[in-house]
Enzyme design. Structure first.
Site, PDB file in Angstrom:
ATOM      1  N   THR A  13      45.158  38.866  46.626  1.00 24.50           N
ATOM      2  CA  THR A  13      45.909  37.619  46.428  1.00 24.50           C
ATOM      3  C   THR A  13      47.397  37.897  46.267  1.00 24.50           C
ATOM      4  OG1 THR A  13      44.055  36.601  45.255  1.00 24.50           O
ATOM      5  CG2 THR A  13      46.190  35.557  44.924  1.00 24.50           C
ATOM      6  N   ASP A  16      40.028  30.935  42.229  1.00 23.77           N
ATOM      7  CA  ASP A  16      40.994  30.230  41.382  1.00 23.77           C
ATOM      8  C   ASP A  16      42.260  29.823  42.119  1.00 23.77           C
ATOM      9  OD1 ASP A  16      41.503  33.002  41.696  1.00 23.77           O
ATOM     10  OD2 ASP A  16      42.897  32.971  40.005  1.00 23.77           O
ATOM     11  N   GLY A  66      43.417  38.551  40.896  1.00 26.11           N
ATOM     12  CA  GLY A  66      42.302  39.218  40.229  1.00 26.11           C
ATOM     13  C   GLY A  66      41.041  38.384  40.289  1.00 26.11           C
ATOM     14  N   ARG A 115      32.578  30.286  49.221  1.00 22.63           N
ATOM     15  CA  ARG A 115      33.028  30.584  47.851  1.00 22.63           C
ATOM     16  C   ARG A 115      34.522  30.246  47.713  1.00 22.63           C
ATOM     17  NH1 ARG A 115      37.229  34.067  45.589  1.00 22.63           N
ATOM     18  NH2 ARG A 115      36.647  34.539  43.459  1.00 22.63           N
TER      19      ARG A 115
END
Ligand code: GLY
Length: 325
Positions: free
Chosen positions: A179, A210, A231, A207
């Protein structure tokens, strides 16, 4: 590309980013110096990372889901208007952060997923392409062949992948999460932030992590500051980490203390199977915090990672503070 440094400016202008966003932060500051709006500058910076085929966790060249299809998540948030939007499980479009910004600007909606996000991108003229590079395809196939001794696949020979790609997989398994996050502070005092990702490598189809969720993978409040994360996305979803970090800064904690306080919560709430023999979390979460006055910090659950900072002195990497050393 080389961006000008900003020594001539004495008014605070700053960008922070995850370690892989050094160019993004530098680009964002250079653009803000030319008068580009904070969110536009931030998206433009992140676009550089989305375009990089060697960044295996973001945009074009990101590692695919378990079916071999690249699905991207991203969100943007604008401090001045307190508006934001995200797109999730978006296929075939390499700049999900730009799609998210269009969603924010053109509609009353905050989140689009899958086919709906792609249809919206098509409506806006985004080019569709295969995002799976040959390197990413080979890494996915190697993973598939080594996943189990009880399926149809024979293990691939060790030299099937270049050593650096084998090492990368070993170093990042389990929990192949990357990310990029970038937060900016303009001379006007306005802030903005962007998070973009291809998510956990080899994830379940559909899926969503965040990164496209406001409050989890990013959050900005123009009166307080901004936070974004990379993360283990599920931990940020379960703890609304970015929102919480901004609220801790509102309550008076420094960026570093606010970040570490969030990570104490994440650590306390980690699932049993996410802990090592000493009870410490094996998963990792990094938070990047930028306060309204320019104070900033990078924190992580464990490890020696860095985060990027760009200001009038140029761009550099600074050390993240680990909660568990
Ligand atoms: N933090 C990125 C993800 O979990 O998808």
């Amino acid at each position: 590309m080389v961006y000008p440094t900003l020594r001539s400016f004495n008014v605070l202008m700053l960008s922070i980013a995850s370690y892989n966003g050094l160019n993004a932060a530098q680009c964002a500051v250079a653009l803000m110096a030319q008068g580009v709006a904070p969110l536009d500058a931030c998206v433009e910076g992140v676009t550089l990372v989305e375009d990089d085929p060697n960044e295996l966790t973001v945009g074009y060249g990101g590692l695919p889901n378990e079916a071999g299809i690249v699905e991207l998540d991203a969100a943007v948030m604008d401090g001045a208007s307190h508006r934001g939007a995200g797109v999730a499980a978006l296929r075939n479009v390499r700049h999900p952060s730009r799609v998210a910004q269009r969603l924010m600007e053109q509609t009353h909606r905050v989140l689009l997923v899958g086919e709906g996000a792609l249809e919206f991108a098509r409506t806006n003229g985004f080019v569709e392409e295969n995002l799976l590079t040959e390197r990413a395809r080979r890494m996915w196939l190697y993973w598939k062949r080594h996943r189990s001794r009880h399926d149809d696949w024979r293990p691939a020979p060790e030299d099937e992948l270049p050593p650096e790609d084998r090492d990368w997989l070993r170093a990042h398994l389990p929990g192949l999460a990357g990310t990029v996050h970038c937060s900016v502070l303009a001379r006007s005092g306005d802030m903005a932030c962007v998070t973009s990702t291809s998510g956990h490598a080899f994830k379940l189809t559909g899926r969503v992590g965040d990164s496209p969720i406001l409050g989890a993978g990013l959050y900005v409040d123009n009166e307080v500051g901004s936070c974004g994360s990379i993360g283990h996305g599920e931990a940020n979803l379960e703890n609304l980490s970015s929102f919480l970090a901004v609220e801790f800064m509102r309550a008076g904690l420094s960026p570093k203390e606010a970040g570490l306080e969030v990570l104490r919560r994440v650590s306390k709430n980690a699932h049993h199977e996410q802990r090592d023999a000493n009870g410490l979390p094996r998963i990792n979460v990094h938070l990047f915090l930028l306060r309204k006055d320019g104070a900033h910090a990078g924190v992580c659950l464990h490890g020696q990672k860095h985060y990027a900072v760009a200001d009038e002195h140029g761009a550099r990497l600074e050390a993240c503070t680990p909660l568990h050393s």
